[in-house]
Write a protein that holds these residues in place. Structure first.
Motif, PDB file in Angstrom:
ATOM      1  N   LYS A 238     -16.446  -4.203  -8.804  1.00 34.47           N
ATOM      2  CA  LYS A 238     -17.581  -4.159  -7.868  1.00 34.47           C
ATOM      3  C   LYS A 238     -18.357  -5.469  -7.907  1.00 34.47           C
ATOM      4  O   LYS A 238     -18.360  -6.167  -8.923  1.00 34.47           O
ATOM      5  CB  LYS A 238     -18.491  -2.989  -8.226  1.00 34.47           C
ATOM      6  N   ASP A 239     -19.007  -5.736  -6.825  1.00 34.63           N
ATOM      7  CA  ASP A 239     -19.870  -6.924  -6.802  1.00 34.63           C
ATOM      8  C   ASP A 239     -21.208  -6.584  -7.460  1.00 34.63           C
ATOM      9  O   ASP A 239     -21.420  -5.449  -7.920  1.00 34.63           O
ATOM     10  CB  ASP A 239     -20.038  -7.462  -5.378  1.00 34.63           C
TER      11      ASP A 239
ATOM     12  N   ILE B  84     -15.096  -4.203  -4.354  1.00 28.28           N
ATOM     13  CA  ILE B  84     -14.505  -5.365  -3.685  1.00 28.28           C
ATOM     14  C   ILE B  84     -13.007  -5.485  -3.949  1.00 28.28           C
ATOM     15  O   ILE B  84     -12.308  -6.162  -3.215  1.00 28.28           O
ATOM     16  CB  ILE B  84     -15.212  -6.679  -4.092  1.00 28.28           C
ATOM     17  N   ARG B  85     -12.531  -4.814  -4.976  1.00 28.95           N
ATOM     18  CA  ARG B  85     -11.116  -4.890  -5.294  1.00 28.95           C
ATOM     19  C   ARG B  85     -10.753  -3.741  -6.229  1.00 28.95           C
ATOM     20  O   ARG B  85     -11.578  -3.246  -6.973  1.00 28.95           O
ATOM     21  CB  ARG B  85     -10.816  -6.221  -5.982  1.00 28.95           C
ATOM     22  N   MET B  86      -9.492  -3.382  -6.153  1.00 32.98           N
ATOM     23  CA  MET B  86      -8.986  -2.374  -7.084  1.00 32.98           C
ATOM     24  C   MET B  86      -7.791  -2.989  -7.807  1.00 32.98           C
ATOM     25  O   MET B  86      -6.915  -3.598  -7.189  1.00 32.98           O
ATOM     26  CB  MET B  86      -8.562  -1.104  -6.360  1.00 32.98           C
ATOM     27  N   VAL B  87      -7.770  -2.822  -9.122  1.00 34.77           N
ATOM     28  CA  VAL B  87      -6.683  -3.331  -9.950  1.00 34.77           C
ATOM     29  C   VAL B  87      -6.022  -2.135 -10.623  1.00 34.77           C
ATOM     30  O   VAL B  87      -6.704  -1.231 -11.118  1.00 34.77           O
ATOM     31  CB  VAL B  87      -7.226  -4.305 -11.025  1.00 34.77           C
TER      32      VAL B  87
ATOM     33  N   LYS C 265       0.815  -1.212   0.000  1.00 33.32           N
ATOM     34  CA  LYS C 265       0.000   0.000   0.000  1.00 33.32           C
ATOM     35  C   LYS C 265       0.848   1.262   0.000  1.00 33.32           C
ATOM     36  O   LYS C 265       0.331   2.368  -0.119  1.00 33.32           O
ATOM     37  CB  LYS C 265      -0.935   0.005   1.220  1.00 33.32           C
TER      38      LYS C 265
END
Length: 174
Positions: free
Chosen positions: A67-68, A74-77, A14
């Motif tokens: 996103k769900d 739910i996640r970042m790429v 991070k």
């Protein structure tokens, strides 16, 4: 890509922003927080990023939120691309363009791969010859040849062009 040791854990990964150039940091931090706060799906920015050798690369950074089905993130790429070479080439082109436009020497550019049609002339060329680009664009520079033109020298020019070699000479053109 930048010569740094890979992160050892999720917390360390991070800390990508620790290598952002100090002059870019506040802007990038603001833009990224704005991206997160406004619930957008993607973020793109450009900034300088410290490499392990102490130099900075110019980075194009992109992030996408996954996103769900309920629309919750739910996640970042993300992906970082080193665009230092492209930016340097763009700067060189701006410089070359400025030199060609502002020189007092006439400049004519032709397409050597296609029988040399004229594709560009600068202002100094127009002042010297009286020809505007729109009058001669697409024509071959042969239009300037006449009785005093050295045709043996023209053969040397053609040979140099065919071999992609430089050639310097003085010609009489009309």
């Amino acid at each position: 890509m930048f010569g740094h040791e890979p992160p050892k854990n999720a917390e360390e990964s991070k800390l990508w922003n620790r290598y952002i150039h100090p002059e870019d940091f506040e802007r990038i931090e603001h833009n990224f927080q704005d991206f997160l706060n406004k619930n957008r799906n993607s973020w793109t920015d450009e900034y300088r990023y410290l490499k392990s050798d102490g130099t900075y690369a110019i980075i194009l950074d992109k992030a996408y939120v996954i996103k769900d089905e309920d629309g919750n993130a739910i996640r970042m790429v993300g992906a970082m691309q080193d665009i230092t070479k492209q930016r340097k080439e763009e700067e060189d082109l701006r410089l070359f363009n400025s030199v060609i436009k502002n020189t007092h020497d006439g400049v004519m550019i032709t397409d050597a791969a296609n029988d040399n049609p004229i594709i560009y002339v600068n202002e100094a060329f127009t002042k010297t010859t009286g020809y505007e680009l729109n009058e001669i664009k697409g024509k071959n520079p042969r239009i300037f040849q006449g009785p005093g033109t050295d045709f043996e020298e023209l053969k040397k020019i053609k040979e140099a062009i065919r071999n992609w070699q430089p050639h310097e000479c003085t010609l009489i053109n009309y």
